[in-house]
Structures are given as C-alpha cells and as structure tokens.
Scaffold this active site. Structure first.
Site, PDB file in Angstrom:
ATOM      1  N   SER A   1       0.835  -1.195   0.000  1.00 18.77           N
ATOM      2  CA  SER A   1       0.000   0.000   0.000  1.00 18.77           C
ATOM      3  C   SER A   1       0.870   1.245   0.000  1.00 18.77           C
ATOM      4  O   SER A   1       1.966   1.252   0.580  1.00 18.77           O
ATOM      5  CB  SER A   1      -0.912  -0.001   1.231  1.00 18.77           C
ATOM      6  OG  SER A   1      -1.497   1.269   1.428  1.00 18.77           O
TER       7      SER A   1
ATOM      8  N   ARG B   1     -25.026 -15.570 -45.460  1.00 19.45           N
ATOM      9  CA  ARG B   1     -23.930 -14.630 -45.181  1.00 19.45           C
ATOM     10  C   ARG B   1     -24.544 -13.487 -44.408  1.00 19.45           C
ATOM     11  O   ARG B   1     -25.527 -12.888 -44.828  1.00 19.45           O
ATOM     12  CB  ARG B   1     -23.296 -14.116 -46.480  1.00 19.45           C
ATOM     13  CG  ARG B   1     -22.649 -15.196 -47.332  1.00 19.45           C
ATOM     14  CD  ARG B   1     -21.433 -15.826 -46.688  1.00 19.45           C
ATOM     15  NE  ARG B   1     -20.321 -14.892 -46.603  1.00 19.45           N
ATOM     16  CZ  ARG B   1     -19.498 -14.617 -47.613  1.00 19.45           C
ATOM     17  NH1 ARG B   1     -19.672 -15.188 -48.796  1.00 19.45           N
ATOM     18  NH2 ARG B   1     -18.504 -13.778 -47.463  1.00 19.45           N
TER      19      ARG B   1
END
Length: 475
Positions: free
Chosen positions: A302, A341
């Site tokens: 930290s 398609r």
C-alpha cells in the site's frame, strides 16, 4: 492506448506476449497468406490452376512482402482486410510474371463490391471479400491460442497434483457461508481444484475436435465456383490437410457454434481460476492468514499502509475472469446471423475474440504463478481449528452419541452444549461434554471424547480422495 494489450504499463498484467503475438495484425495477415498459399498448392496438385502460378503465389505469401500501412488504409475504405491482402498478393505475383497472380484465391468465397469501390481499389477479377480466408485464419489463431492454454493447463495440473499430495494430511477448517463447517485437509481443497482443471483439459480436447476445421465453401458454401472441375471436395480436403485442419461436414459461414463454444470454454476456465483466486483472497485475510500469495518486495503493498500485503495476483485473476465472461456473452449475439452470409454479427467475433484469448492466457499465467509460489501456513490452520474450542467437530460427537441416544436427541444436546461453549470460552467443548450427565450415561469415555474432539481425526476421506483424484489423471 486502444486496448490493455497495447499498453506499456498493463500489457503484461492483462495479456501475455505469446497470446498478443497470435492476435497481432502480422500473424493474422500471415494466416490469410497461409490459406492462399495452401489453396494454390492443392489446386495446382489437382490440375485446377497452373503449377507455375501456384509456385509463384506460394513464394509471395509472406507477411514481410505486405505493405501493412496500405493494408490498413485499404481495409478502412473497403471494410474488410482480405481483399486488400489478395490485391497486394496478386500485384506481387504479377510483378514477376503478368497474369499469374489472377490464379490466387481461386474459388474462395465472393461477395461483390460496388462499382465505386472497384474504381477505388483498381482490382480486376478480385472484386470480392473472403469469409473463407477470415474464418480459417481465425481457427488457426484459436488453434495457437489453445496450444498455449493446453500447456498452461498441464503446468497448473502439475502444480496442483504436487500441492494436493504434499498437504493431503494437513487439517484445516472447511467453510460454508463463510463460517467454519467441519475439518478437512488443505490437500483435499487443492484436489477439488485439480479435478476441475482436469475436466477442463478433457473439455478442451473434445472442443478441439469440433473447432479445428477449415472454411472453404465459396459465396454461399456450395463450392459453386469450382464444382465444374469435379474436384471440389478433393480441394476442400487437401486444403484442410495442408493447413493441419479437418474438413467440416458442411459450410459454416453463419453457423457460429464452434466459436461460441470455445468462448464459453474460456469463460468456464477463467471462472475456475477466479474461484481459486477468491478463496486465496479470503484465506489471506489478516484474521485468517492460512495462505499467502508469493512474496516479492513491495508486491501488493500500500502507498500509505506499510503493513499491507494485498492479494494482487488474485485481484487480477478475478478481474480477468469477469471480463472474459462478459465478452464471451457477445459471441452468443454473434451466433444470430441471417441466412447464408450475415449483415453484421460476424464482426462481433473480430472485436472480442482477440481480447477473450489474450485475457484468458493472462489469467492462466497469473494462476500458475500463484500456485508455484503459494505460501501455506499449517500452524495457522491448526490455530483456526481451535477457535471454537472444539465445537468444529460437533458433528462427530453428535454422530457418536446418536448411535446410543438417537440422532435428533444427540443433535439437540450437542447444539445446547455448543451454545454454552460459545458463551463461555473459558470452558472447552470437551469439558462441557465430559461433565454432561446424558453424555456420561451414554457410556462414551473421556478418552473417546478426546479422540472425537480432535479435528485431525475428523477429516473424513480427505486423503483417500486426494489420492484418487491424483491417480485418476491421464496425461
């Protein structure tokens, strides 16, 4: 920065160099060219195109011959990358011998481009884009990705086998609803994870048999452009073999279950990584402290609290898994394609597959590193087993008493004694049992109670199950 994998800061956390290379422009383009080279080789072998043309086409199917800037610009204009690749390939071949380039891409899928596009790109007979090339290249990229995944799985499985066996007899508290439940062993916990990863390895092998197929069908999948040769199926089979793939039973231009399946598998796989990482987070809590992530100076520290050692690898794994799951959902949208398609869903795969693949490999890499350096604290596990002053084995006592006084009576009695123990920690669960009149009358001696109240004696078949899981794996 356009993606995490492009970031100099984050790319080694949320992707890997190996997976990013597979999904790079260069690798994808090379796979387009590999398709074109293989197609020309097999068609020449079958007498469909001239051998001279095939030899020259193959010699030019190298990504270093491509102008990538031009490819990017042409793709922006046209909307698809294969036609610009074919255009450059044709020109490169024709520069050596005029006319031979026209045999490239013979019979692959076609979709007519408008007249204005034709003018812009100056292509003679190659006024089409090719899904055959794109889909096959995607399969080859997924194949390479799955090779990375498979190797990662092997390494993870090896680490878990070692941890499971090493700690097969190390007692710890099992937990349900975040509360201590009954004792088990840490090896048992690792063996459960091991069994899951072994199932994932099996799943991957099954999926690959469906995934690794070529796409070569022409405009609507019917092979109409080369059907008059009488060799259409032979071309398809030979092309697949040349690329190290299988021939599908039929064209799959708008049947995208293969892609959705591998995406779902990656979500399953990273979900397992995240489950393990989540457990590590919980076990690393200061009040629990039964395992720790691998130590490295300042890793997970930290900026304001020097005592902190955050589960940073586990944080990355859970974030990666969540993202893979969210992106994987898009592949189910990509399945809903119109007719033969599609008008858009296909392109979803282009966006999410590179991310899913690189994120998945990164999650596996973090998981392997976590397993390789995982710090186990058996003394803390033992300490935590004693937190309830013996009540963690109340089930063992209840079952022993139940044989004499009946299960429900034993349950209620032990329940009351557990409450007394919780209210007065100065008196152990064992002492309360030993001084209870009903327990004394049951004929169970203090020595027998001491055995029942030892958590190490109530781990069930933890060790046996570890050995069974480890022994069941077939490489």
């Amino acid at each position: 920065m356009t993606a995490v994998s492009d970031s100099l800061v984050f790319r080694h956390l949320f992707s890997t160099p190996e997976s990013s290379a597979i999904w790079s422009d260069q690798k994808r383009t090379q796979y387009y060219l590999d398709f074109e080279a293989a197609l020309s080789v097999v068609q020449a072998r079958l007498g469909i195109i001239p051998q001279e043309a095939a030899d020259l086409i193959k010699s030019k199917c190298r990504v270093e011959f491509m102008n990538m800037e031009e490819l990017g610009e042409e793709t922006r204009k046209i909307g698809y990358p294969v036609l610009p690749v074919v255009k450059q390939l044709v020109q490169s071949v024709n520069d050596v011998k005029e006319g031979l380039g026209e045999w490239a891409h013979w019979g692959a899928t076609t979709q007519v481009i408008s007249y204005h596009f034709l003018e812009a790109i100056s292509v003679l007979n190659y006024c089409h884009i090719s899904q055959d090339v794109t889909d096959t290249a995607t399969i080859l990229q997924l194949r390479d990705t799955c090779e990375l995944v498979s190797q990662s799985l092997d390494n993870i499985i090896d680490q878990l086998r070692d941890l499971a066996m090493r700690y097969k007899s190390t007692p710890m508290a099992a937990r349900s609803n975040l509360q201590q439940a009954v004792p088990m062993t840490f090896g048992f916990k690792m063996a459960r994870l091991l069994a899951t990863f072994q199932r994932h390895k099996q799943r991957l092998q099954e999926i690959l048999s469906r995934l690794l197929v070529v796409e070569f069908g022409g405009a609507a999948g019917t092979l109409a452009t080369i059907s008059d040769t009488g060799l259409a199926f032979e071309v398809q089979d030979a092309l697949a073999a040349e690329l190290g793939l299988k021939t599908p039973e039929i064209a799959w231009h708008t049947e995208r279950d293969r892609i959705a399946e591998i995406g779902s598998f990656f979500a399953l796989l990273t979900g397992t990584c995240a489950k393990f990482a989540f457990d590590v987070k919980l076990l690393m809590q200061t009040e629990v402290a039964e395992v720790s992530e691998p130590y490295a100076p300042h890793r997970g520290s930290s900026s304001t609290m020097p005592q902190k050692r955050n589960p940073i690898s586990s944080v990355y794994i859970t974030a990666l898994a969540s993202t893979v799951k969210q992106l994987g959902g898009a592949l189910f949208d990509a399945m809903v394609e119109d007719h033969e398609r599609s008008t858009g869903p296909w392109e979803i795969e282009w966006i999410v597959l590179p991310q899913i693949s690189t994120l998945t490999h990164a999650a596996l890499k973090h998981t392997l590193e976590l397993l390789r350096g995982l710090e186990i604290h058996p003394d803390t596990m033992k300490r935590n087993l004693d937190l309830t002053h013996g009540a963690i084995v109340s089930e063992a006592v209840m079952m022993a008493l139940g044989k004499v006084i009946g299960r429900q009576v034993a349950h209620d009695l032990v329940y009351d004694i557990c409450r007394q123990s919780a209210m007065d920690p100065s008196v152990t669960f064992l002492d309360l049992l030993a001084h209870n009149d009903i327990v004394r009358k049951s004929g169970i001696s203090r020595g027998e109670l001491e055995q029942l109240c030892d958590p190490a004696n109530y781990v069930g078949l933890s060790e046996n199950m570890v050995i069974r899981v480890v022994g069941s794996y077939q490489c």
